[in-house]
Design an enzyme around this catalytic site. Structure first.
Site, PDB file in Angstrom:
ATOM      1  N   LYS A 149      31.722  35.113  23.220  1.00  0.00           N
ATOM      2  CA  LYS A 149      32.824  36.073  23.382  1.00  0.00           C
ATOM      3  C   LYS A 149      34.147  35.491  22.847  1.00  0.00           C
ATOM      4  O   LYS A 149      34.914  36.183  22.175  1.00  0.00           O
ATOM      5  CB  LYS A 149      32.936  36.438  24.869  1.00  0.00           C
ATOM      6  CG  LYS A 149      34.193  37.164  25.283  1.00  0.00           C
ATOM      7  CD  LYS A 149      34.257  38.572  24.747  1.00  0.00           C
ATOM      8  CE  LYS A 149      35.528  39.274  25.231  1.00  0.00           C
ATOM      9  NZ  LYS A 149      35.829  40.460  24.439  1.00  0.00           N
ATOM     10  N   LYS A 154      45.473  34.729  26.395  1.00  0.00           N
ATOM     11  CA  LYS A 154      44.536  33.913  27.194  1.00  0.00           C
ATOM     12  C   LYS A 154      43.242  33.645  26.407  1.00  0.00           C
ATOM     13  O   LYS A 154      42.750  32.516  26.369  1.00  0.00           O
ATOM     14  CB  LYS A 154      44.200  34.652  28.500  1.00  0.00           C
ATOM     15  CG  LYS A 154      43.018  34.071  29.265  1.00  0.00           C
ATOM     16  CD  LYS A 154      42.287  35.117  30.111  1.00  0.00           C
ATOM     17  CE  LYS A 154      41.609  36.171  29.269  1.00  0.00           C
ATOM     18  NZ  LYS A 154      40.768  37.124  30.020  1.00  0.00           N
TER      19      LYS A 154
HETATM   20  P1  NAD Z   1      43.273  44.861  33.576  1.00  0.00           P
HETATM   21  O1  NAD Z   1      44.417  43.962  33.863  1.00  0.00           O
HETATM   22  O2  NAD Z   1      43.510  46.231  33.057  1.00  0.00           O
HETATM   23  O3  NAD Z   1      42.349  45.001  34.892  1.00  0.00           O
HETATM   24  C1  NAD Z   1      42.176  43.993  35.837  1.00  0.00           C
HETATM   25  C2  NAD Z   1      42.065  44.634  37.214  1.00  0.00           C
HETATM   26  O4  NAD Z   1      41.823  43.573  38.150  1.00  0.00           O
HETATM   27  C3  NAD Z   1      43.342  45.346  37.674  1.00  0.00           C
HETATM   28  O5  NAD Z   1      43.026  46.648  38.134  1.00  0.00           O
HETATM   29  C4  NAD Z   1      43.879  44.464  38.795  1.00  0.00           C
HETATM   30  O6  NAD Z   1      44.570  45.185  39.803  1.00  0.00           O
HETATM   31  C5  NAD Z   1      42.600  43.847  39.328  1.00  0.00           C
HETATM   32  N1  NAD Z   1      42.806  42.595  40.037  1.00  0.00           N
HETATM   33  C6  NAD Z   1      43.576  41.543  39.657  1.00  0.00           C
HETATM   34  N2  NAD Z   1      43.529  40.570  40.593  1.00  0.00           N
HETATM   35  C7  NAD Z   1      42.706  41.013  41.573  1.00  0.00           C
HETATM   36  C8  NAD Z   1      42.267  40.469  42.801  1.00  0.00           C
HETATM   37  N3  NAD Z   1      42.649  39.252  43.205  1.00  0.00           N
HETATM   38  N4  NAD Z   1      41.421  41.206  43.563  1.00  0.00           N
HETATM   39  C9  NAD Z   1      41.015  42.450  43.179  1.00  0.00           C
HETATM   40  N5  NAD Z   1      41.423  43.027  42.019  1.00  0.00           N
HETATM   41  C10 NAD Z   1      42.251  42.310  41.229  1.00  0.00           C
HETATM   42  O7  NAD Z   1      42.323  44.036  32.569  1.00  0.00           O
HETATM   43  P2  NAD Z   1      41.204  44.631  31.578  1.00  0.00           P
HETATM   44  O8  NAD Z   1      41.842  44.916  30.257  1.00  0.00           O
HETATM   45  O9  NAD Z   1      40.395  45.662  32.265  1.00  0.00           O
HETATM   46  O10 NAD Z   1      40.338  43.295  31.350  1.00  0.00           O
HETATM   47  C11 NAD Z   1      39.481  42.792  32.357  1.00  0.00           C
HETATM   48  C12 NAD Z   1      38.710  41.611  31.764  1.00  0.00           C
HETATM   49  O11 NAD Z   1      37.919  42.062  30.664  1.00  0.00           O
HETATM   50  C13 NAD Z   1      39.613  40.499  31.214  1.00  0.00           C
HETATM   51  O12 NAD Z   1      39.022  39.259  31.469  1.00  0.00           O
HETATM   52  C14 NAD Z   1      39.686  40.809  29.743  1.00  0.00           C
HETATM   53  O13 NAD Z   1      39.973  39.655  28.969  1.00  0.00           O
HETATM   54  C15 NAD Z   1      38.304  41.373  29.476  1.00  0.00           C
HETATM   55  N6  NAD Z   1      38.198  42.337  28.378  1.00  0.00           N
HETATM   56  C16 NAD Z   1      39.127  43.307  28.177  1.00  0.00           C
HETATM   57  C17 NAD Z   1      38.980  44.208  27.111  1.00  0.00           C
HETATM   58  C18 NAD Z   1      39.982  45.318  26.819  1.00  0.00           C
HETATM   59  O14 NAD Z   1      39.942  45.868  25.718  1.00  0.00           O
HETATM   60  N7  NAD Z   1      40.857  45.690  27.738  1.00  0.00           N
HETATM   61  C19 NAD Z   1      37.854  44.117  26.282  1.00  0.00           C
HETATM   62  C20 NAD Z   1      36.898  43.143  26.550  1.00  0.00           C
HETATM   63  C21 NAD Z   1      37.078  42.252  27.587  1.00  0.00           C
END
Ligand code: NAD
Length: 299
Positions: A172, A241
């Protein structure tokens, strides 16, 4: 069909993946520290939990999609964390955390001998999460993989990347470095072309059928740069990150990453300029500011 499922982290990706699980008929318990994030899922039939521990007591398998390695660690082992639940036997981590954190979590979990970790980062953005066309990069014991495959298939195409948690993460990180490098170099080249008088859409039309064609120009520029909206759906802080984790990992195993280090610096400046919650397509905005041009559609 495997039993009850839990989901922690209902952000850009998690909310959409959870909706797909509900649509596929799974019984789902959800938790997010942001109350508002749970509402649409509860309205569609998910049960609301008050903590990650409560999710793990209501589910056989818990999935998490959380922002950073430290947050994943805290949600698993911290107060009110998944290990405090009394039912879950499998944890699927869909977040991008890097191989070191994934390996450390797997090892720490193995001491309790109760919960197996499936390292399963995903790629394909919010569009892929919604449509079920993500690439899922799973790494875990083969028999555990077989048991969770039906769940992972709800999200897209599932790849078995290795039997050790962390191997999916390495793949990834490699993918995301390539993707962000394409976004960065496309931003520089597009700024040059537009400043010299070319129409950005014409540039994309030509480059996409030429040797420079890439996913940033195919998807990210038309949706979030040419429109000036800078809202593709992935935070600058999270993209920064990813490339940081990638360069750190390469360095740790003795692989020089010259271009990757430059991409990391560009994302550091984007993060400092527009903030971690800005969209990662803001790297093009940075180039616009530096060059004194706007890369906007004229058609
Ligand atoms: P985001 O910030 O939109 O979502 C994260 C969620 O986690 C939020 O709703 C937040 O409130 C919640 N959260 C944070 N701390 C918490 C805690 N202690 N307890 C419970 N909930 C908690 O992030 P995202 O874009 O959905 O990405 C999530 C993961 O997937 C990341 O690791 C990111 O790198 C990866 N990712 C994102 C994408 C993208 O296009 N957005 C694509 C592939 C992978």
């Amino acid at each position: 069909m495997p039993g009850d499922i839990g989901f922690v982290g209902l952000g850009q990706m998690g909310s959409r993946m959870s909706m797909r699980l509900l649509d596929a008929g799974y019984s789902l318990t959800v938790f997010d520290r942001d109350e508002a994030a749970m509402k649409p899922l509860v309205a569609r039939g998910a049960r609301r939990a008050a903590s990650a521990a409560e999710v793990a007591s209501a589910s056989d398998t818990v999935l998490v999609s959380l922002p950073t390695p430290d947050i994943v660690h805290q949600v698993v082992f911290g107060p009110g964390g998944i290990v405090e639940g009394n039912r879950a036997s499998t944890l699927i981590d869909l977040s991008t955390t890097g191989p070191r954190m994934s390996g450390a979590i797997a090892e720490e979990l193995s001491k309790g001998k109760r919960i197996a970790l499936v390292d399963a980062p995903v790629s394909g953005g919010t569009g892929g999460a919604e449509k079920g066309t993500l690439a899922v990069m799973a790494a875990c014991e083969k028999d555990v993989f077989e048991s969770v495959q039906p769940i992972l298939k709800v999200f897209g195409k599932v790849f078995f990347c290795g039997d050790k948690p962390g191997m999916g993460q390495t793949l990834k990180l490699a993918n995301n470095m390539i993707a962000v490098a394409a976004l960065a170099i496309s931003s520089e080249a597009m700024a040059m072309g537009v400043k010299a008088g070319l129409d950005p859409q014409t540039m994309i039309d030509v480059i996409m059928v030429s040797s420079g064609g890439n996913v940033a120009l195919r998807d990210k520029f038309p949706k979030a740069v040419l429109t000036g909206t800078f809202d593709f759906g992935f935070a600058t802080g999270l993209s920064y990150k990813d490339v940081r984790l990638c360069v750190d990992e390469a360095e740790a195993i003795g692989v020089p990453m010259v271009v990757g280090a430059a991409v990391r610096q560009l994302m550091a400046v984007t993060n400092a300029t527009f903030g971690p919650t800005s969209d990662f397509t803001s790297v093009a905005r940075l180039l616009e500011t530096w060059s004194g041009v706007e890369i906007r559609s004229r058609k």
